[in-house]
Design a protein around this motif. Structure first.
Motif, mmCIF file in Angstrom:
data_model
loop_
_atom_site.group_PDB
_atom_site.id
_atom_site.type_symbol
_atom_site.label_atom_id
_atom_site.label_comp_id
_atom_site.label_asym_id
_atom_site.label_seq_id
_atom_site.Cartn_x
_atom_site.Cartn_y
_atom_site.Cartn_z
ATOM 1 N N UNK A 20 0.828 -1.199 0.000
ATOM 2 C CA UNK A 20 0.000 0.000 0.000
ATOM 3 C C UNK A 20 0.866 1.254 0.000
ATOM 4 N N UNK A 21 0.539 2.154 -0.896
ATOM 5 C CA UNK A 21 1.275 3.413 -1.003
ATOM 6 C C UNK A 21 2.404 3.414 -2.006
ATOM 7 N N UNK A 41 -3.786 -8.433 -16.209
ATOM 8 C CA UNK A 41 -4.713 -7.299 -16.169
ATOM 9 C C UNK A 41 -5.621 -7.318 -14.937
ATOM 10 N N UNK A 42 -6.089 -8.481 -14.526
ATOM 11 C CA UNK A 42 -6.937 -8.571 -13.341
ATOM 12 C C UNK A 42 -6.190 -8.209 -12.071
ATOM 13 N N UNK A 43 -4.952 -8.677 -11.967
ATOM 14 C CA UNK A 43 -4.118 -8.359 -10.796
ATOM 15 C C UNK A 43 -3.830 -6.861 -10.755
ATOM 16 N N UNK A 49 -6.341 -0.354 -6.123
ATOM 17 C CA UNK A 49 -7.011 0.084 -4.898
ATOM 18 C C UNK A 49 -6.020 0.520 -3.824
ATOM 19 N N UNK A 50 -4.762 0.056 -3.933
ATOM 20 C CA UNK A 50 -3.796 0.357 -2.879
ATOM 21 C C UNK A 50 -2.489 0.965 -3.383
ATOM 22 N N UNK A 73 -7.902 2.891 -15.193
ATOM 23 C CA UNK A 73 -7.409 3.443 -13.945
ATOM 24 C C UNK A 73 -5.920 3.709 -13.920
ATOM 25 N N UNK A 74 -5.174 3.201 -14.898
ATOM 26 C CA UNK A 74 -3.742 3.488 -14.948
ATOM 27 C C UNK A 74 -3.528 4.951 -15.309
#
Length: 96
Positions: A20-21, A41-43, A49-50, A73-74
């Protein structure tokens, strides 16, 4: 930590090391690994999210990749954006 990822296909072990971060930038051949139909792609979608995931626009352009072909989202960054990330993140690791 800033992860500079150059490899394609993207190794799942690299993605598992992100916490995270963290921020990851996909460069050179790795931009092929962030396409919607790519193996990871799924991973990558889950990692969004993190972690902050970026792709270098110049490498997309060199390979004829459109924004609409990327995992949603990229963040697309340019070279000045890459330099900014290197300044903001004192810990950097390269994966090739």
């Amino acid at each position: 930590m800033l992860h500079l990822i150059f490899q394609s296909p993207i190794d799942s072990a690299v993605l598992e090391r992100m916490v995270t971060g963290d921020v990851a930038v996909f460069l050179e051949s790795a931009v092929l690994g962030v396409l919607q139909n790519a193996q990871q792609s799924g991973v990558l979608a889950d990692k969004l999210t993190s972690t902050r995931l970026c792709v270098l626009s110049e490498d997309m352009l060199a390979r004829g990749i459109l924004e609409s072909e990327l995992v949603a989202g990229l963040e697309i960054i340019d070279y000045p954006g890459l330099v900014k990330l290197t300044v903001e993140n004192p810990l950097i690791t390269s994966w090739s």
